[in-house]
Write a protein that holds these residues in place. Structure first.
Motif, PDB file in Angstrom:
ATOM      1  N   ILE A  55      -8.677   7.058  -3.729  1.00 33.81           N
ATOM      2  CA  ILE A  55      -8.250   7.552  -2.410  1.00 33.81           C
ATOM      3  C   ILE A  55      -8.701   9.000  -2.213  1.00 33.81           C
ATOM      4  O   ILE A  55      -9.213   9.372  -1.146  1.00 33.81           O
ATOM      5  CB  ILE A  55      -6.722   7.416  -2.262  1.00 33.81           C
ATOM      6  N   PHE A  75       4.099   4.922 -10.450  1.00 38.50           N
ATOM      7  CA  PHE A  75       4.019   4.090  -9.257  1.00 38.50           C
ATOM      8  C   PHE A  75       5.370   3.403  -9.078  1.00 38.50           C
ATOM      9  O   PHE A  75       5.990   2.999 -10.070  1.00 38.50           O
ATOM     10  CB  PHE A  75       2.902   3.044  -9.402  1.00 38.50           C
ATOM     11  N   TRP A  94       0.155   8.749 -13.225  1.00 38.14           N
ATOM     12  CA  TRP A  94       0.107   7.290 -13.303  1.00 38.14           C
ATOM     13  C   TRP A  94       1.385   6.628 -12.800  1.00 38.14           C
ATOM     14  O   TRP A  94       1.494   5.392 -12.806  1.00 38.14           O
ATOM     15  CB  TRP A  94      -0.147   6.842 -14.750  1.00 38.14           C
ATOM     16  N   LYS A 102      -5.211   5.949  -6.996  1.00 31.71           N
ATOM     17  CA  LYS A 102      -4.978   7.253  -6.372  1.00 31.71           C
ATOM     18  C   LYS A 102      -6.239   8.114  -6.408  1.00 31.71           C
ATOM     19  O   LYS A 102      -6.558   8.812  -5.432  1.00 31.71           O
ATOM     20  CB  LYS A 102      -3.833   7.971  -7.084  1.00 31.71           C
ATOM     21  N   TRP A 143       7.366  13.312  -6.216  1.00 34.39           N
ATOM     22  CA  TRP A 143       6.082  13.745  -6.736  1.00 34.39           C
ATOM     23  C   TRP A 143       5.863  15.224  -6.456  1.00 34.39           C
ATOM     24  O   TRP A 143       6.585  15.855  -5.663  1.00 34.39           O
ATOM     25  CB  TRP A 143       4.964  12.921  -6.123  1.00 34.39           C
ATOM     26  N   SER A 158     -10.240  15.380  -8.656  1.00 34.40           N
ATOM     27  CA  SER A 158      -9.412  14.378  -7.978  1.00 34.40           C
ATOM     28  C   SER A 158      -8.341  13.849  -8.927  1.00 34.40           C
ATOM     29  O   SER A 158      -7.184  13.666  -8.533  1.00 34.40           O
ATOM     30  CB  SER A 158     -10.291  13.222  -7.480  1.00 34.40           C
ATOM     31  N   PHE A 184       0.583  14.096  -7.228  1.00 34.92           N
ATOM     32  CA  PHE A 184       0.875  12.731  -6.778  1.00 34.92           C
ATOM     33  C   PHE A 184       1.367  11.832  -7.902  1.00 34.92           C
ATOM     34  O   PHE A 184       1.074  10.645  -7.925  1.00 34.92           O
ATOM     35  CB  PHE A 184      -0.353  12.126  -6.092  1.00 34.92           C
ATOM     36  N   VAL A 222      -4.194  14.214  -8.589  1.00 34.90           N
ATOM     37  CA  VAL A 222      -3.229  13.133  -8.805  1.00 34.90           C
ATOM     38  C   VAL A 222      -2.212  13.534  -9.867  1.00 34.90           C
ATOM     39  O   VAL A 222      -1.009  13.288  -9.732  1.00 34.90           O
ATOM     40  CB  VAL A 222      -3.968  11.838  -9.211  1.00 34.90           C
ATOM     41  N   ALA A 280      -2.863   2.128 -11.296  1.00 33.74           N
ATOM     42  CA  ALA A 280      -2.249   2.979 -10.269  1.00 33.74           C
ATOM     43  C   ALA A 280      -2.929   4.345 -10.219  1.00 33.74           C
ATOM     44  O   ALA A 280      -3.202   4.884  -9.134  1.00 33.74           O
ATOM     45  CB  ALA A 280      -0.757   3.132 -10.560  1.00 33.74           C
TER      46      ALA A 280
END
Length: 407
Positions: free
Chosen positions: A315, A278, A276, A312, A203, A265, A273, A269, A308
């Motif tokens: 979180i 996962f 989408w 994230k 990632w 946020s 991160f 992601v 997914a």
């Protein structure tokens, strides 16, 4: 573009607008309950079961509050400012891929950076300059706050608006450096391509650990969240830029703040991160396709990828609430000092790291871990410098005078 495509885009826009406005309402409840838990309080628990209807109660209250316009306000600008604040927070979602449901019923196309045979219903549009679009939209959101402070004809509101402009200038540069580092890493401005290249466990946070830290600090200041909420510091400005606003115009400013918080946020992601992605998602899609066909495989893949992505984002929202509960508000001069003397130089240094390492080490896996090491080392050095004791500044010292006690 045929009529069916236009209809689908209109439906997408309507659903996303409805979803993010509903998410804003329940993010307020989420934040209030988490803050109460962290501060050993009860929190809202009266409206509905476990307080679940508290956002609806707040909305009804705001709808029926008296709407007052100050007599000396610049009325057209005063009325326009809330819309200027909330519209950029909504349109930023146009380029964010919050899942991948391919209407051509081939889930494997979701992993293709070239976007061949891909019609992703979970992204409104994939612009080739999607990252530039994001930066442009986030930058114009400050106009609503600044104009609200100016049009209210209130000195406290005006100071809050001026602070928002200064804060934006300070932190937009660091935010741009963090996002530009991601663009250099993946070689594209397309948000879909950035996500598509973050397959597996590699990632964006691995090559851009330092960029992620810069992004989180700058994005928190961008959405004027604690500890960077100086534009609405009630101890100094009696509420700041929105002091003279009431009823639904007051609610629109906070709607803009929370929707923008969800958006930044979601961008964190997307950039750092894996979007989408996962672990095991490809295996799931392959298995469902083998059992029930490509349509079922694409639908299941799309629903799980959306779940997914939302997990994230939640979180990150929890981390934002946690920061608000833990960190005190910064002093204004130290806010400026952090932006100009720390974040901007470190952001420029990160750009140099990224450019040099990618050119010298073409292998993607190797240069990702080299950049991770350089970023971790830079963060450690910056923390070490920051912990060095500094002389107390701008503080008036008063000697303790002992008053003799009478007999």
């Amino acid at each position: 573009m045929d009529w069916l495509t236009i209809l689908i885009i209109v439906i997408q826009c309507f659903i996303i607008t409805l979803a993010v406005t509903t998410a804003f309402a329940y993010l307020t409840l989420f934040e209030r309950r988490i803050l109460a838990r962290l501060q050993n309080r009860v929190g809202p628990n009266r409206a509905g079961p476990a307080g679940f209807l508290q956002p609806a109660a707040d909305a009804v209250k705001l709808f029926f509050k008296e709407d007052i316009v100050p007599a000396m306000a610049d009325k057209p600008v005063y009325l326009l400012a809330p819309a200027l604040a909330v519209i950029p927070a909504l349109i930023i979602w146009a380029v964010i891929p919050f899942g991948c449901l391919n209407l051509n019923w081939d889930y494997q196309a979701c992993y293709d950076p070239a976007r061949t045979n891909l019609w992703n219903i979970l992204q409104i549009t994939d612009l080739n300059i999607g990252v530039l679009y994001v930066l442009a939209v986030t930058s114009i959101g400050v106009y609503g706050i600044t104009l609200a402070g100016w049009a209210s004809n209130n000195k406290y509101s005006m100071l809050g608006g001026i602070r928002s402009s200064a804060q934006l200038i300070s932190y937009e540069l660091a935010l741009g450096c963090a996002v530009l580092s991601v663009v250099m890493t993946y070689g594209t401005f397309s948000t879909h391509e950035i996500v598509a290249q973050q397959q597996g466990w590699l990632w964006g946070i691995i090559p851009q650990l330092l960029g992620f830290v810069l992004y989180m600090v700058a994005a928190t200041a961008e959405v004027v969240r604690a500890p960077f909420d100086l534009v609405e510091a009630e101890q100094e400005l009696t509420g700041g830029y929105n002091t003279e606003y009431g009823s639904m115009k007051f609610a629109l400013f906070f709607m803009a703040e929370y929707i923008k918080l969800i958006a930044v946020s979601a961008l964190a992601v997307t950039f750092f991160f894996g979007g989408w992605h996962f672990p095991g998602l490809d295996i799931l899609g392959r298995g469902v396709t083998a059992l029930a066909g490509p349509v079922a495989g694409s639908i299941v893949f799309g629903i799980v990828s959306l779940g997914a992505f939302l997990l994230k984002v939640v979180i990150f929202l929890f981390i934002s609430v946690w920061i608000r509960a833990s960190w005190p508000r910064l002093r204004y001069d130290r806010l400026m000092d952090l932006g100009w003397k720390w974040l901007l130089p470190v952001g420029l240094l990160n750009l140099v790291y990224t450019a040099v390492v990618i050119v010298l080490i073409p292998d993607r896996v190797v240069h990702s871990w080299v950049l991770f090491g350089l970023g971790a080392l830079t963060i450690a050095i910056a923390i070490g410098f920051n912990r060095t004791p500094k002389p107390v500044d701008n503080v008036t010292l008063v000697n303790d005078i002992q008053i003799p006690q009478g007999n």
